[in-house]
Write a protein that holds these residues in place. Structure first.
Motif, PDB file in Angstrom:
ATOM      1  N   LEU A  11       0.858  -1.180   0.000  1.00  9.87           N
ATOM      2  CA  LEU A  11       0.000   0.000   0.000  1.00  9.87           C
ATOM      3  C   LEU A  11       0.892   1.226   0.000  1.00  9.87           C
ATOM      4  O   LEU A  11       1.730   1.384   0.894  1.00  9.87           O
ATOM      5  CB  LEU A  11      -0.912  -0.005   1.224  1.00  9.87           C
ATOM      6  CG  LEU A  11      -1.718   1.264   1.486  1.00  9.87           C
ATOM      7  CD1 LEU A  11      -2.712   1.500   0.355  1.00  9.87           C
ATOM      8  CD2 LEU A  11      -2.429   1.156   2.827  1.00  9.87           C
ATOM      9  N   VAL A  12       0.726   2.087  -0.998  1.00  9.17           N
ATOM     10  CA  VAL A  12       1.537   3.296  -1.106  1.00  9.17           C
ATOM     11  C   VAL A  12       0.644   4.481  -1.428  1.00  9.17           C
ATOM     12  O   VAL A  12      -0.480   4.325  -1.909  1.00  9.17           O
ATOM     13  CB  VAL A  12       2.635   3.169  -2.184  1.00  9.17           C
ATOM     14  CG1 VAL A  12       3.601   2.042  -1.839  1.00  9.17           C
ATOM     15  CG2 VAL A  12       2.006   2.921  -3.553  1.00  9.17           C
ATOM     16  N   GLN A  13       1.149   5.664  -1.170  1.00 12.67           N
ATOM     17  CA  GLN A  13       0.421   6.877  -1.492  1.00 12.67           C
ATOM     18  C   GLN A  13       0.671   7.289  -2.941  1.00 12.67           C
ATOM     19  O   GLN A  13       1.703   6.958  -3.524  1.00 12.67           O
ATOM     20  CB  GLN A  13       0.839   8.016  -0.567  1.00 12.67           C
ATOM     21  CG  GLN A  13       0.455   7.816   0.884  1.00 12.67           C
ATOM     22  CD  GLN A  13       0.787   9.017   1.741  1.00 12.67           C
ATOM     23  OE1 GLN A  13       1.414   9.968   1.288  1.00 12.67           O
ATOM     24  NE2 GLN A  13       0.367   8.976   2.993  1.00 12.67           N
ATOM     25  N   ALA A  14      -0.280   7.988  -3.509  1.00 10.74           N
ATOM     26  CA  ALA A  14      -0.118   8.498  -4.862  1.00 10.74           C
ATOM     27  C   ALA A  14       1.162   9.317  -4.966  1.00 10.74           C
ATOM     28  O   ALA A  14       1.484  10.107  -4.077  1.00 10.74           O
ATOM     29  CB  ALA A  14      -1.320   9.341  -5.260  1.00 10.74           C
ATOM     30  N   GLY A  16       4.071   7.938  -5.005  1.00  9.56           N
ATOM     31  CA  GLY A  16       5.123   7.119  -4.452  1.00  9.56           C
ATOM     32  C   GLY A  16       5.664   6.114  -5.444  1.00  9.56           C
ATOM     33  O   GLY A  16       5.247   6.058  -6.600  1.00  9.56           O
ATOM     34  N   LYS A  87      -0.229   6.197  -9.379  1.00  5.12           N
ATOM     35  CA  LYS A  87      -1.538   6.822  -9.374  1.00  5.12           C
ATOM     36  C   LYS A  87      -2.559   5.850  -8.801  1.00  5.12           C
ATOM     37  O   LYS A  87      -2.363   4.642  -8.855  1.00  5.12           O
ATOM     38  CB  LYS A  87      -1.950   7.206 -10.798  1.00  5.12           C
ATOM     39  CG  LYS A  87      -0.961   8.091 -11.536  1.00  5.12           C
ATOM     40  CD  LYS A  87      -1.400   8.301 -12.978  1.00  5.12           C
ATOM     41  CE  LYS A  87      -0.419   9.161 -13.738  1.00  5.12           C
ATOM     42  NZ  LYS A  87      -0.838   9.341 -15.159  1.00  5.12           N
ATOM     43  N   PRO A  88      -3.664   6.364  -8.272  1.00  3.35           N
ATOM     44  CA  PRO A  88      -4.703   5.469  -7.752  1.00  3.35           C
ATOM     45  C   PRO A  88      -5.180   4.453  -8.791  1.00  3.35           C
ATOM     46  O   PRO A  88      -5.508   3.322  -8.432  1.00  3.35           O
ATOM     47  CB  PRO A  88      -5.827   6.430  -7.358  1.00  3.35           C
ATOM     48  CG  PRO A  88      -5.110   7.680  -6.981  1.00  3.35           C
ATOM     49  CD  PRO A  88      -3.976   7.780  -7.961  1.00  3.35           C
ATOM     50  N   THR A  91      -3.810   0.887  -8.989  1.00  2.00           N
ATOM     51  CA  THR A  91      -4.226  -0.129  -8.031  1.00  2.00           C
ATOM     52  C   THR A  91      -4.715  -1.369  -8.762  1.00  2.00           C
ATOM     53  O   THR A  91      -5.613  -1.300  -9.600  1.00  2.00           O
ATOM     54  CB  THR A  91      -5.334   0.408  -7.119  1.00  2.00           C
ATOM     55  OG1 THR A  91      -4.813   1.467  -6.314  1.00  2.00           O
ATOM     56  CG2 THR A  91      -5.871  -0.685  -6.213  1.00  2.00           C
ATOM     57  N   THR A 116      -1.739  -1.360  -4.007  1.00  2.00           N
ATOM     58  CA  THR A 116      -2.812  -0.422  -3.719  1.00  2.00           C
ATOM     59  C   THR A 116      -2.228   0.973  -3.578  1.00  2.00           C
ATOM     60  O   THR A 116      -1.318   1.193  -2.778  1.00  2.00           O
ATOM     61  CB  THR A 116      -3.555  -0.808  -2.432  1.00  2.00           C
ATOM     62  OG1 THR A 116      -4.082  -2.129  -2.554  1.00  2.00           O
ATOM     63  CG2 THR A 116      -4.699   0.165  -2.167  1.00  2.00           C
ATOM     64  N   VAL A 117      -2.753   1.901  -4.360  1.00  2.00           N
ATOM     65  CA  VAL A 117      -2.282   3.282  -4.340  1.00  2.00           C
ATOM     66  C   VAL A 117      -3.404   4.153  -3.796  1.00  2.00           C
ATOM     67  O   VAL A 117      -4.476   4.241  -4.390  1.00  2.00           O
ATOM     68  CB  VAL A 117      -1.862   3.764  -5.733  1.00  2.00           C
ATOM     69  CG1 VAL A 117      -1.286   5.172  -5.647  1.00  2.00           C
ATOM     70  CG2 VAL A 117      -0.848   2.804  -6.341  1.00  2.00           C
ATOM     71  N   SER A 118      -3.155   4.792  -2.694  1.00  2.00           N
ATOM     72  CA  SER A 118      -4.155   5.639  -2.058  1.00  2.00           C
ATOM     73  C   SER A 118      -4.042   7.067  -2.552  1.00  2.00           C
ATOM     74  O   SER A 118      -2.984   7.514  -3.008  1.00  2.00           O
ATOM     75  CB  SER A 118      -4.006   5.596  -0.542  1.00  2.00           C
ATOM     76  OG  SER A 118      -2.765   6.141  -0.136  1.00  2.00           O
ATOM     77  N   SER A 119      -5.151   7.805  -2.442  1.00  2.00           N
ATOM     78  CA  SER A 119      -5.170   9.202  -2.845  1.00  2.00           C
ATOM     79  C   SER A 119      -4.549  10.101  -1.800  1.00  2.00           C
ATOM     80  O   SER A 119      -4.091  11.190  -2.093  1.00  2.00           O
ATOM     81  CB  SER A 119      -6.605   9.651  -3.113  1.00  2.00           C
ATOM     82  OG  SER A 119      -7.203   8.883  -4.143  1.00  2.00           O
TER      83      SER A 119
END
Length: 119
Positions: A11-14, A16, A87-88, A91, A116-119
Motif C-alpha cells: 500500500l503506497v500513497q499516490a 510514491g 496513481k490510484p 491499483t 494499492t495506491v491511495s489518494s
C-alpha cells in the motif's frame, strides 16, 4: 515447466514508488519473454510491460510509459517492475508471466501481488 512468484506489492500513497519482483524457476530459455500484467477492481486484465531474458528490448503500455521500468537480473532469475509516480488507477493485482519466443500468448503465470495506491 516454469514457475513464477511475484512479490513486492504494498500500500503506497499516490506519487510514491514501488518495485515488484518476479522470481522464475524451472526451465528458462534465454529467448523467453517475461511480462507484467495487472487487473484492477472491476477491470479486465491488461498488459503492463514486457522484456526478453537475453536482450534489452522492452515494451510498455501507454498508461505506464515514462513511469514504469521493467528490468531483469539473469543471475537471480528475476524480473523487476519499478513503478514510479504511482496513481490510484494503478491499483491492481500485478501478475508476471512468461512465454516462449514462438508463442503468441503467455503460458506461465504467477499468482499475483496486490498493489494499492491511495489518494
Amino acid at each position: 515447466q516454469v514457475q513464477l512468484v511475484e512479490s513486492g506489492g504494498d500500500l503506497v500513497q499516490a506519487g510514491g514508488s514501488l518495485r515488484l519482483s518476479c522470481a522464475a524457476s524451472g526451465r528458462t530459455v534465454s529467448s523467453y519473454f517475461v511480462g507484467w500484467f495487472r487487473q484492477g477492481p472491476g477491470k479486465e486484465r491488461e498488459f503492463v510491460a514486457t522484456i526478453r531474458w537475453d536482450g534489452g528490448n522492452t515494451a510498455y503500455a501507454d498508461s505506464v510509459k515514462g513511469r514504469f521500468t521493467i528490468s531483469r537480473d539473469n543471475a537471480k532469475n528475476t524480473v523487476y517492475l519499478q513503478m514510479n509516480s504511482l496513481k490510484p488507477e494503478d491499483t491492481a493485482v500485478y501478475y508476471c508471466a512468461a512465454r516462449g519466443p514462438f508463442k503468441l500468448e503467455y503460458e506461465y503465470w504467477g499468482q499475483g501481488t496486490q498493489v494499492t495506491v491511495s489518494s
